[in-house]
Design a protein around this motif. Structure first.
Motif, short mmCIF file in Angstrom:
data_model
loop_
_atom_site.label_atom_id
_atom_site.label_comp_id
_atom_site.label_asym_id
_atom_site.label_seq_id
_atom_site.Cartn_x
_atom_site.Cartn_y
_atom_site.Cartn_z
N ALA A 1 1.09 21.38 38.17
CA ALA A 1 0.89 19.94 38.04
C ALA A 1 0.78 19.27 39.40
O ALA A 1 -0.05 18.38 39.61
N ASP A 2 1.62 19.71 40.36
CA ASP A 2 1.55 19.14 41.70
C ASP A 2 0.20 19.45 42.36
O ASP A 2 -0.39 18.59 43.01
N GLU A 3 -0.26 20.70 42.20
CA GLU A 3 -1.55 21.07 42.77
C GLU A 3 -2.68 20.26 42.15
O GLU A 3 -3.62 19.86 42.85
N GLU A 4 -2.59 20.02 40.84
CA GLU A 4 -3.64 19.23 40.18
C GLU A 4 -3.62 17.79 40.67
O GLU A 4 -4.68 17.18 40.89
N ARG A 5 -2.42 17.23 40.85
CA ARG A 5 -2.34 15.86 41.37
C ARG A 5 -2.92 15.77 42.78
O ARG A 5 -3.62 14.81 43.11
N LEU A 6 -2.61 16.78 43.62
CA LEU A 6 -3.16 16.78 44.97
C LEU A 6 -4.68 16.90 44.94
O LEU A 6 -5.38 16.24 45.73
N ARG A 7 -5.18 17.74 44.04
CA ARG A 7 -6.64 17.91 43.96
C ARG A 7 -7.31 16.59 43.56
O ARG A 7 -8.31 16.17 44.16
N ILE A 8 -6.74 15.92 42.55
CA ILE A 8 -7.32 14.65 42.11
C ILE A 8 -7.20 13.60 43.21
O ILE A 8 -8.14 12.81 43.43
N ALA A 9 -6.07 13.60 43.93
CA ALA A 9 -5.90 12.64 45.03
C ALA A 9 -6.95 12.87 46.11
O ALA A 9 -7.51 11.91 46.66
N ARG A 10 -7.21 14.14 46.44
CA ARG A 10 -8.23 14.43 47.44
C ARG A 10 -9.60 13.97 46.98
O ARG A 10 -10.38 13.41 47.75
N GLU A 11 -9.92 14.25 45.71
CA GLU A 11 -11.22 13.84 45.19
C GLU A 11 -11.39 12.32 45.26
O GLU A 11 -12.41 11.81 45.71
N LEU A 12 -10.36 11.60 44.81
CA LEU A 12 -10.46 10.14 44.82
C LEU A 12 -10.57 9.60 46.25
O LEU A 12 -11.34 8.67 46.53
N HIS A 13 -9.78 10.19 47.15
CA HIS A 13 -9.86 9.74 48.54
C HIS A 13 -11.25 9.96 49.10
O HIS A 13 -11.83 9.07 49.73
N ASP A 14 -11.82 11.16 48.89
CA ASP A 14 -13.13 11.46 49.47
C ASP A 14 -14.21 10.55 48.89
O ASP A 14 -15.08 10.06 49.61
N VAL A 15 -14.17 10.34 47.58
CA VAL A 15 -15.17 9.50 46.94
C VAL A 15 -15.05 8.06 47.42
O VAL A 15 -16.02 7.42 47.87
N LEU A 16 -13.83 7.50 47.35
CA LEU A 16 -13.64 6.10 47.67
C LEU A 16 -13.79 5.83 49.17
O LEU A 16 -14.36 4.80 49.56
N ALA A 17 -13.28 6.72 50.02
CA ALA A 17 -13.37 6.49 51.45
C ALA A 17 -14.83 6.44 51.89
O ALA A 17 -15.23 5.56 52.68
#
Length: 410
Positions: free
Chosen positions: A205-221
């Motif tokens: 679950a932690d790895e999935e949260r980190l993956r989603i956080a990275r995706e959102l950061h890359d897209v939004l940034a």
């Protein structure tokens, strides 16, 4: 010694609240454990009926069952109702009742079954010393009664027991302890397996949260950087060059629409497990789109090398690394030119993104989560990221990623 240390060592401060460690507490029982009514009732019936049968078989050899004997049998069996919540008092209580029963000369019978069940419960609950002590005390009482005190205890005319009988009693005690130890070991193994499964689930679950956080950061940034630049251009040219301002607003609309689509795709991963993705993950085949978006933000990007065929995970990571690096150029570099070089050699893909600088402020390569996210993506695949200023004043991001066999489809 202060109370905290006493509490850590399980000393008097703890005993005042819960009693000494040999007393057993309700906390020792499993959370949510129920009263064992059915098994205790069944054992009580078995002990009472079995003892009547044993008295009939040993008539004339042992003392007859009287009300006191039946009270001892009932007490020994009824104590088992508390064997999960208070295993230590129960094991000593059943052993004491059995010792009194034995010393009074009553028939050998299923009264010893109550001691066996109590010992089993105590060992499984982790109170091995108490269980062994109770069994040892009962065996010592049996030795005294059978080989010395029998002269003065009922029944009259009793003779000493044979040592063969002592071997049977000792074997019986060893079997009880061995079975209980086996059950305790298995129980601890199950507990460890449950804990390991829970830990693995939390880690996933932690790895999935980190993956989603990275995706959102890359897209939004990336998208917000383009929007920010174009908004500045539009505001600056709104009065002097309305047509150029209109172009900037069109770019903002396009970038925001694309960002919304990618955010929606990332959030779709939170749907019901097992659903197939509704859109393919981005890869290096979309590199021309990145170049076009960068051009709208005023950045000219030169790409050398052909995007190779990569496994989906590597393809996504490579795309996001290039996207984040170009976003950092737009946000943190005074250069309006960047170069992206792709080079595949064997099973390795090398990505190099350069700009000529200079940095517009101290965070030349991006001081937020961008570089950390790139390193996490590369590390998850077994690759590396190097990022830092060049000697000529520019900035370079160099990613080395495993590229597989080259036969995978992006």
């Amino acid at each position: 010694m202060d109370e905290d240390r006493v509490r850590e060592r399980g000393g008097p401060a703890r005993w005042r609240r819960h009693g000494p460690p040999w007393a057993g507490h309700p906390q020792d029982a499993e959370p949510g454990s129920r009263w064992p009514w059915r098994s205790t009732l069944l054992l009580t019936v078995l002990v009472l009926v079995g003892s009547d049968f044993a008295a009939h078989q040993q008539q004339g050899e042992r003392a007859a069952l009287d009300p006191f004997a039946r009270v001892l049998l009932l007490v020994a069996a009824a104590l088992l109702l508390w064997r999960r919540r208070h295993p230590v008092p129960v094991v000593f209580g059943t052993a004491a009742a059995a010792a009194l029963y034995l010393g009074a000369g009553y028939p050998y019978g299923p009264v010893f079954l109550t001691v066996a069940v109590a010992c089993f419960a105590a060992v499984v609950a982790g109170h091995r010393r108490a269980a062994w002590t109770a069994l040892g005390m009962l065996w010592a009482v049996h030795l005294l009664v059978a080989h010395w005190l029998y002269r003065w205890l009922p029944p009259s005319g009793d003779r000493p027991a044979s040592f063969g009988q002592e071997i049977v009693v000792a074997t019986w005690a060893v079997v009880i302890v061995a079975v209980a130890e086996l059950a305790r070991t298995r129980r601890e193994q199950w507990a460890r397996e449950r804990a390991e499964r829970a830990q693995a689930a939390r880690r996933r679950a932690d790895e999935e949260r980190l993956r989603i956080a990275r995706e959102l950061h890359d897209v939004l940034a990336h998208s917000l950087s383009v929007i920010n630049v174009q908004a500045g251009v539009g505001l600056a040219l709104l009065d002097s060059d309305p047509e150029q301002a209109r172009t900037a607003l069109t770019t903002i609309k396009s970038a925001s629409k694309e960002a919304l689509g990618e955010v929606r795709q990332v959030l779709n991963t939170l749907r019901t497990p097992g659903d197939a993705p509704r859109a393919p993950a981005p890869g290096l085949d979309r590199l021309p789109e990145l170049v076009e978006q960068a051009a709208r933000a005023g950045l000219t990007v030169e790409v050398t090398g052909e995007p190779p065929r990569l496994p989906p995970g590597t393809d996504l990571a490579a795309f996001r690394i290039v996207q984040e690096a170009l976003t950092n150029v737009v946000r943190h570099s005074g250069s309006r030119r960047a170069r992206v070089h792709l080079d595949r050699a064997g099973g390795t893909l090398r990505l190099r993104i350069d700009d000529d600088g200079p940095a517009t402020h101290a965070d030349a390569g991006g001081g937020g989560n961008g570089l950390a996210g790139m390193r996490e993506r590369a590390a998850a695949l077994g690759g590396t990221i190097e990022a830092g200023p060049r000697d000529d004043g520019g900035f370079r991001v160099l990613a080395v990623l495993p590229a597989g066999t080259g036969e995978e489809q992006p």
